[in-house]
Motif scaffolding. Structure first.
Motif, PDB file in Angstrom:
ATOM      1  N   LEU A 122       0.835  -1.202   0.000  1.00 20.85           N
ATOM      2  CA  LEU A 122       0.000   0.000   0.000  1.00 20.85           C
ATOM      3  C   LEU A 122       0.868   1.251   0.000  1.00 20.85           C
ATOM      4  O   LEU A 122       0.666   2.170  -0.802  1.00 20.85           O
ATOM      5  N   LYS A 125       2.574   1.568  -3.465  1.00 19.29           N
ATOM      6  CA  LYS A 125       1.792   1.688  -4.685  1.00 19.29           C
ATOM      7  C   LYS A 125       0.769   2.817  -4.672  1.00 19.29           C
ATOM      8  O   LYS A 125       0.214   3.152  -5.704  1.00 19.29           O
ATOM      9  N   VAL A 126       0.495   3.362  -3.502  1.00 22.28           N
ATOM     10  CA  VAL A 126      -0.602   4.322  -3.421  1.00 22.28           C
ATOM     11  C   VAL A 126      -0.318   5.546  -4.290  1.00 22.28           C
ATOM     12  O   VAL A 126       0.811   6.016  -4.380  1.00 22.28           O
ATOM     13  N   ALA A 128      -0.570   9.116  -4.452  1.00 20.39           N
ATOM     14  CA  ALA A 128      -0.775  10.209  -3.496  1.00 20.39           C
ATOM     15  C   ALA A 128      -1.715  11.270  -4.067  1.00 20.39           C
ATOM     16  O   ALA A 128      -2.538  11.836  -3.337  1.00 20.39           O
ATOM     17  N   ALA A 129      -1.614  11.514  -5.358  1.00 20.39           N
ATOM     18  CA  ALA A 129      -2.468  12.537  -5.970  1.00 20.39           C
ATOM     19  C   ALA A 129      -3.930  12.102  -5.927  1.00 20.39           C
ATOM     20  O   ALA A 129      -4.819  12.906  -5.601  1.00 20.39           O
ATOM     21  N   LEU A 131      -5.266  10.131  -3.824  1.00 22.63           N
ATOM     22  CA  LEU A 131      -5.698  10.213  -2.427  1.00 22.63           C
ATOM     23  C   LEU A 131      -6.089  11.649  -2.084  1.00 22.63           C
ATOM     24  O   LEU A 131      -7.143  11.889  -1.463  1.00 22.63           O
ATOM     25  N   ASP A 132      -5.277  12.597  -2.504  1.00 23.43           N
ATOM     26  CA  ASP A 132      -5.595  14.003  -2.268  1.00 23.43           C
ATOM     27  C   ASP A 132      -6.946  14.372  -2.882  1.00 23.43           C
ATOM     28  O   ASP A 132      -7.774  15.034  -2.258  1.00 23.43           O
ATOM     29  N   LEU A 255      -6.189   2.344   4.765  1.00 21.13           N
ATOM     30  CA  LEU A 255      -6.550   3.378   3.794  1.00 21.13           C
ATOM     31  C   LEU A 255      -7.865   4.040   4.196  1.00 21.13           C
ATOM     32  O   LEU A 255      -8.017   5.264   4.123  1.00 21.13           O
ATOM     33  N   THR A 258      -7.460   6.383   7.132  1.00 22.17           N
ATOM     34  CA  THR A 258      -6.731   7.558   6.653  1.00 22.17           C
ATOM     35  C   THR A 258      -7.680   8.537   5.975  1.00 22.17           C
ATOM     36  O   THR A 258      -7.668   9.740   6.256  1.00 22.17           O
ATOM     37  N   ALA A 262      -8.380  12.232   7.392  1.00 22.20           N
ATOM     38  CA  ALA A 262      -7.974  13.333   6.516  1.00 22.20           C
ATOM     39  C   ALA A 262      -9.166  14.221   6.179  1.00 22.20           C
ATOM     40  O   ALA A 262      -9.049  15.452   6.157  1.00 22.20           O
TER      41      ALA A 262
END
Lengths: 271, 271
Positions: A122, A125-126, A128-129, A131-132, A255, A258, A262
DNA sequence: ACTTCAATGGAATGTTTATTCCATTTCATG
DNA sequence: CATGAAATGGAATAAACATTCCATTGAAGT
């Protein structure tokens, strides 16, 4: 003179600090170390220098720029990090396995190992963009709806708990009493759907409804493609390792929590 | 002549093989290496020899008994294991953190790290004997009842799914409709209760009811003592790392799914 | 184009660490 | 108790490695 970085975190901070205004070869060293921090603990200067495409003496000079007396001095930090990272995890795992192939301990070793592997994957490979974006989409919602049935249900249930604890409006679509909860999704809301192959029909239908109405959907799933594509759909894939027919969902839970925290942080910052 | 062990597993197997009929100093080496396998990757022969209480040359000879040409040859195996164990996990984690203290990525790094730590702690601290007992107690039950509210609820929900998938009778006490589900627990059944401090009153009460009726209870909780003591209670403590006010419950889920699958395996072996 | 100085690569050096060898001890056997 | 073989520790040697030094290159300023 800045003191030498004492931890891997400090090291990265320092790397960022010095990264500008560096001569060509020194920059190569910085870039290579930034991308291959984990190799430092076990490699020799010569190996590292070859990897970065510079002479060993250049790498030595870079170590001194970073504030260390030399390469060995720098390596210490990373060796310490490695040995504290796995104190005796490896030996414990094999000790547990040694208790017999079918023993509960051996099974636990399998699940722990699978979970650890999934978490590492995780982190590696995640996107980040993505996720944002997911957090941004959810932070704009009045109410967050949570969908997930069968083995995905615990994830949704946990999200429901997290949102409740933060005082954020959220609704768990649990199908109790076969009530049609879909109607409660309104414009301005958003959906977090968790589903794994084979996708459950109810969840897919709910996502489709939201897509049709242009309601933002964040999907936690095990395939990069996801169950439904659409303009308002954001898929966050999680590769989860199986143990036999079961999986521990460690990475998915991570995830999920998170996302929740967030979103909570983003909301409280906005208000 | 046996070929040299190519993996850490092979190494342990070989260690067991040669462990009998060894001279004193060689035995010291074997014992020390068995207990401190993880140190090999980063230590020098001299350090290892000191640790085992022998001369460096003795440790060298032991490496050759194990089938390697020398210490360096043996060390390779363990270095390879370390570097494949953390491909570049450490650097990814710091890369994620670098995206900003309050960013979702940094948060994810925290949760992943916490989860990984919790899993390792679980592997290191779990009482294998207690786990065996718990499985035995549950495998003897007609029906398994599952209790866990608020943040423990996802764990119970997941257990319910696992038992259902294995065709094992199980009942999730979810408190829907405020029905009194406690009455459905009968002699011959067992309870898996999940609860964290501060313990929820309903779960504690349910455990107490079972203790009074001498019904076996397995408790998954975060304190070694557990919420209730009693003859029929078996407490499995799980240390779970917090991130702020939240925790990802990775270790608890792992232990739970292990319990479920081990019970399923025990049952199918018995029939 | 010339000068100067930082930057660089490669060879020389010194240190650490693995490895081997041999003298001495220990133990089992006759 | 004597003898031989295995075991052991320590010192000597060799290899791997980090580190430094210096001659050469390249770039910036005059």
């Amino acid at each position: 003179m800045t003191a030498k970085p004492q931890s891997v975190e400090d090291f990265h901070a320092r790397l960022h600090e010095v990264s500008e205004g560096l001569p060509k070869r020194m920059r190569q060293c910085a870039d290579y170390l930034a991308a291959n921090t984990d190799r430092v603990a076990l490699s020799t200067v010569a190996e590292l220098a070859t990897g970065a495409g510079v002479a060993p003496s250049a790498m030595m000079r870079f170590c001194q720029i970073m504030g260390y007396s030399g390469y060995s001095d720098m390596q210490q930090i990373f060796r310490a990090a490695v040995s504290s990272g796995l104190p005796d995890y490896a030996s414990r795992i094999s000790a547990l396995r040694d208790r017999g192939a079918d023993s509960p301990s051996a099974l636990l070793a399998e699940f722990v190992d699978a979970g650890r592997g999934s978490l590492e994957t995780l982190a590696n490979k995640v996107d980040a963009a993505a996720l944002d974006q997911a957090v941004a989409a959810l932070a704009g919602a009045e109410m967050i709806h949570l969908a997930g049935l069968r083995r995905a249900f615990p994830v949704s249930a946990y999200l429901a708990y997290a949102f409740e604890k933060m005082g954020h409006p959220a609704m768990l679509h649990d199908g109790v009493g076969a009530l049609q909860q879909a109607a409660s999704i309104r414009i301005g809301d958003a959906l977090i759907a968790t589903t794994f192959t084979p996708y459950s029909d109810e969840t897919v239908a709910l996502i489709q409804t939201c897509v049709d109405r242009d309601i933002p959907v964040v999907v936690l799933t095990d395939s990069p493609l996801g169950p439904v594509q659409g303009a308002s759909v954001l898929t966050l894939p999680v590769a989860e390792a199986d143990v036999g027919a079961f999986r521990a969902l460690s990475a998915t839970h991570c995830l999920a929590i998170t996302l929740a925290v967030a979103v909570g942080a983003a909301k409280s910052r906005a208000s």
